[in-house]
Design an enzyme around this catalytic site. Structure first.
Site, mmCIF file in Angstrom:
data_model
loop_
_atom_site.group_PDB
_atom_site.id
_atom_site.type_symbol
_atom_site.label_atom_id
_atom_site.label_comp_id
_atom_site.label_asym_id
_atom_site.label_seq_id
_atom_site.Cartn_x
_atom_site.Cartn_y
_atom_site.Cartn_z
ATOM 1 N N CYS A 147 -9.792 29.811 32.414
ATOM 2 C CA CYS A 147 -9.352 30.792 33.410
ATOM 3 C C CYS A 147 -8.115 31.537 32.936
ATOM 4 C CB CYS A 147 -9.086 30.095 34.741
ATOM 5 S SG CYS A 147 -8.458 31.223 35.995
ATOM 6 N N CYS A 150 -5.579 32.417 35.606
ATOM 7 C CA CYS A 150 -4.761 31.286 36.056
ATOM 8 C C CYS A 150 -3.656 30.966 35.051
ATOM 9 C CB CYS A 150 -5.619 30.022 36.213
ATOM 10 S SG CYS A 150 -7.176 30.276 37.064
ATOM 11 N N ASP A 151 -3.968 31.072 33.760
ATOM 12 C CA ASP A 151 -3.110 30.449 32.744
ATOM 13 C C ASP A 151 -2.411 31.423 31.802
ATOM 14 O OD1 ASP A 151 -3.858 28.004 33.780
ATOM 15 O OD2 ASP A 151 -5.563 27.780 32.417
#
Lengths: 323, 323
Positions: A147, A150-151
């Site tokens: 992701c 997300c990261d």
């Protein structure tokens, strides 16, 4: 809508739901909105992580009506929209443990609770695929990620690799390029399958480079990713490339494990549908990425969700379960 | 994307479009957004009256993402959304005069201009049906209307009749009740086919009454509507009922006249599709109410529009017209 069970004491009734909807992506919410507006008082089982795959994207620019909206914001709008029509006690933020479609009414287990239902709409979506390497698994959260949105922040000024060739790989690369020092896309073919507009953005971004005809054979590093072992599939040439992040964007698999053996499922794991949303079992409908091999688009999933709710309504009317 | 025509002078080229989209309801706009984002530089022929049937509705509460939005506002959002990606000179606000699908590239005539195109997305939608009575036609605009939202205001404190039993009849009755003194729904059966929520609103509105099993046999009045002649289809009983307005909400017919004889069309006039959006001619796709006998919902039409653009892209790639 209520069925009196013989073995219960007089006056006791066991409730059978009209319809249970599993999933909370665009298909699940659309089904919930339509089913609730058709007075079916549906149960919506959203799962522990509500919102579907759009929760893991950044800007969505192709859901008609919203020129540009963050994926999580669009899902929040759909969630609010569904809450306008759903009974509050019929929204369940937990995962389905198992289903039993071999007797009617159907049964849906959520931990130790069992719900009975006359119809079921499966909108359980799809999940990200992994390469399947042992070291990849070992280093998830330590440089390996599924992701980018997300990261990406954790890779500020670092070098990262994205594996894939579709829209989501392009989107991930573009998103990562805002943070990372450089982004290298590794693709096993000599051409992307991504849409032109997404490819153009990648090719015009000076921070992003592409290595064609190449696969990741191993992930290197002990406590965190330090490099990847690459292999050119045409020449057979292997090389080690240092990198600090490995983002996997090679597609998704449908979340259908719990339906195997109970519904017709194709060789890739998708629920087989006819007439758009009907499955091999009467009263069981499937909508969105769980049955969609071809499109995987939010508005198309939402359309199918609406269809599934309309078909569930017709089914319940034909069975004289609702008027 | 360009085809050199032999008989033109050296250096002259006649342009053949990748894709032309006919229509500007949710299906047309979704197709336009997807086709433009796939770099097809589509032509969108919106017609003299852009926006499709939602222009004639009031609040839309079932397009996922918008809890409640006026139909025309939703269409304005979709229009703006499409303009973000379309070339401004490729939006045509005029009606298609005729199409020629018997030679390839296909031809689309708009007044005296002819466009050639390698693929076509038909999203021309549907139009309101009329009862087919001579006096109905004569009194259109003089008390007879096909659009409650357009004309309700003119019936302030008057008595009106709505003919129909589906969602749009319920919506029209509710909308009219805000203005009119009383609203009577005339329905030929003993049950509405409208969704429960829409029926509930009608039944709980003290201004609205329903006459079941009844059809309108004639419209009375010289310069304006003065009454309707009703017939009970079960008893055969006829009676005259005074009214000042007659709103027809008995459904729609697909706008397919110009495709007849060129595409497979069913007995009700809908374009026959397979694989969701493919018509009987290669490279010609149909999306939305023009091919939808069953659902007729904005989000479902939008989903089909997106599918049609994706399929058109695949078709053009397979034919090596675009890379």
């Amino acid at each position: 809508m209520y069925r009196v069970i013989q073995y219960l004491k007089l006056g006791e009734v066991e409730m059978v739901e009209n319809v249970i909807i599993i999933g909370s992506g665009p298909a699940g919410y659309a089904a919930a909105i339509y089913a609730a507006r058709n007075d079916l008082d549906p149960i919506l089982i959203r799962g522990l992580q509500a919102g579907g795959q759009l929760m893991l994207t950044s800007f969505v620019e192709n859901y008609p009506g919203f020129e540009s909206i963050l994926g999580p914001d669009l899902m929040e709008k759909m969630s609010q929209h569904s809450k306008k029509f759903l009974s509050p006690n019929k929204i369940i933020d937990n995962d389905v443990t198992s289903v039993d479609l071999n007797s009617f009414p159907y049964k849906v287990h959520v931990e130790d609770k069992v719900y009975e239902t006359y119809s079921l709409i499966i909108a359980s979506g799809a999940s990200a695929k992994w390469l399947g390497l042992e070291n990849e698994k070992r280093l998830i959260g330590k440089g390996v990620s599924g992701c980018a949105v997300c990261d990406a922040f954790f890779f500020k000024n670092k070098s990262v690799v994205v594996v894939g060739g579709g829209d989501s790989a392009m989107e991930d690369a573009g998103y990562l390029a805002k943070f990372a020092k450089d982004v290298i896309i590794i693709h096993r073919r000599d051409k992307f399958r991504a849409s032109s507009i997404m490819q153009d953005r990648v090719f015009s971004n000076p921070k992003i480079k592409v290595i064609w005809d190449t696969v990741v054979e191993d992930v290197l590093g002990t406590d965190h990713v330090e490099g990847v072992k690459l292999k050119n599939v045409k020449t057979g040439e292997e090389k080690i490339m240092p990198t600090q992040g490995l983002f996997i964007a090679i597609g998704h698999y449908p979340n259908t494990d719990m339906f195997k053996g109970q519904l017709q499922i194709d060789e890739l794991g998708y629920i087989v549908t006819h007439d758009s949303v009907k499955t091999s079992k009467e009263g069981v409908f499937a909508a969105g990425d769980v049955q969609d091999r071809r499109y995987k688009q939010a508005v198309i999933a939402a359309g199918w969700g609406a269809m599934a709710a309309i078909e569930a309504t017709k089914f319940l009317e034909e069975k004289k379960i609702v008027k």
